[in-house]
Motif scaffolding. Sequence first.
Motif, short mmCIF file in Angstrom:
data_model
loop_
_atom_site.label_atom_id
_atom_site.label_comp_id
_atom_site.label_asym_id
_atom_site.label_seq_id
_atom_site.Cartn_x
_atom_site.Cartn_y
_atom_site.Cartn_z
N ARG A 14 -11.73 4.84 3.94
CA ARG A 14 -10.62 5.80 3.72
C ARG A 14 -10.80 6.95 2.99
O ARG A 14 -10.19 7.79 3.35
N CYS A 15 -11.57 6.75 1.89
CA CYS A 15 -11.81 7.79 0.98
C CYS A 15 -12.30 9.03 1.74
O CYS A 15 -13.12 8.87 2.53
N VAL A 16 -11.55 10.09 1.33
CA VAL A 16 -12.12 11.56 1.75
C VAL A 16 -12.62 12.27 0.84
O VAL A 16 -12.93 13.48 0.97
N GLY A 17 -13.01 11.82 -0.40
CA GLY A 17 -13.90 12.42 -1.35
C GLY A 17 -13.05 13.84 -1.88
O GLY A 17 -13.80 14.47 -2.42
N THR A 18 -11.75 13.46 -2.22
CA THR A 18 -11.21 14.44 -2.87
C THR A 18 -11.59 14.69 -4.47
O THR A 18 -11.47 15.80 -4.69
N GLY A 19 -11.94 13.63 -5.12
CA GLY A 19 -12.42 13.74 -6.45
C GLY A 19 -11.05 13.61 -7.42
O GLY A 19 -11.24 13.66 -8.48
N GLN A 20 -9.90 13.42 -6.60
CA GLN A 20 -8.70 13.62 -7.33
C GLN A 20 -8.56 12.25 -8.54
O GLN A 20 -8.13 12.44 -9.69
N CYS A 21 -9.07 10.99 -8.19
CA CYS A 21 -8.81 9.83 -8.80
C CYS A 21 -9.89 10.06 -10.12
O CYS A 21 -9.84 9.43 -11.16
N ALA A 22 -11.33 10.41 -9.75
CA ALA A 22 -12.26 10.62 -10.62
C ALA A 22 -12.03 11.49 -11.80
O ALA A 22 -12.28 11.42 -12.88
N LEU A 56 -2.05 8.94 -6.78
CA LEU A 56 -2.42 10.24 -6.28
C LEU A 56 -3.31 10.32 -5.11
O LEU A 56 -2.99 11.31 -4.63
N CYS A 57 -3.97 9.13 -4.96
CA CYS A 57 -4.69 9.19 -3.75
C CYS A 57 -4.12 9.53 -2.49
O CYS A 57 -3.14 8.74 -2.19
N PRO A 58 -4.44 10.56 -1.63
CA PRO A 58 -3.58 10.89 -0.64
C PRO A 58 -3.96 10.18 0.69
O PRO A 58 -3.29 9.95 1.49
S1 SF4 Z 1 -8.34 10.07 -4.67
FE1 SF4 Z 1 -10.39 8.90 -4.96
S2 SF4 Z 1 -10.20 7.29 -3.61
FE2 SF4 Z 1 -8.52 8.88 -3.00
S3 SF4 Z 1 -9.56 10.18 -1.19
FE3 SF4 Z 1 -9.98 11.16 -3.32
S4 SF4 Z 1 -11.77 10.62 -3.92
FE4 SF4 Z 1 -11.13 8.89 -2.32
#
Ligand code: SF4
Length: 77
Positions: A14-22, A56-58
């Motif tokens: 499912r992860c689309v790699g936004t990087g928001q969580c990191a 926050l993860c979309p």
């Molecule tokens: S917030 Fe994290 S887990 Fe969610 S899509 Fe972005 S990188 Fe992936």
Amino acid sequence: MSTEELLVRVDQTRCVGTGQCARTAPDDLALGPNGRAYPRNPHATDRDLLTEAAELCPVEALSVHLAATGEQIAPAD
Ligand code: SF4
């Protein structure tokens, strides 16, 4: 801050790699070479930041559980 140990799961499909969580919880999450997030700390305890990251993860790829019981604490249903 709670010191209860948490289990962080990232659904790689499912992860689309936004990087928001990191960016939100950099001690506990990072982007891997495949561009998707992974839990970097098997003994995570920062419930507030990890809850925020999961909310926050979309695409709801990230979930946080109590390590002791497996109960999901974020995102809220
Ligand atoms: S917030 Fe994290 S887990 Fe969610 S899509 Fe972005 S990188 Fe992936």
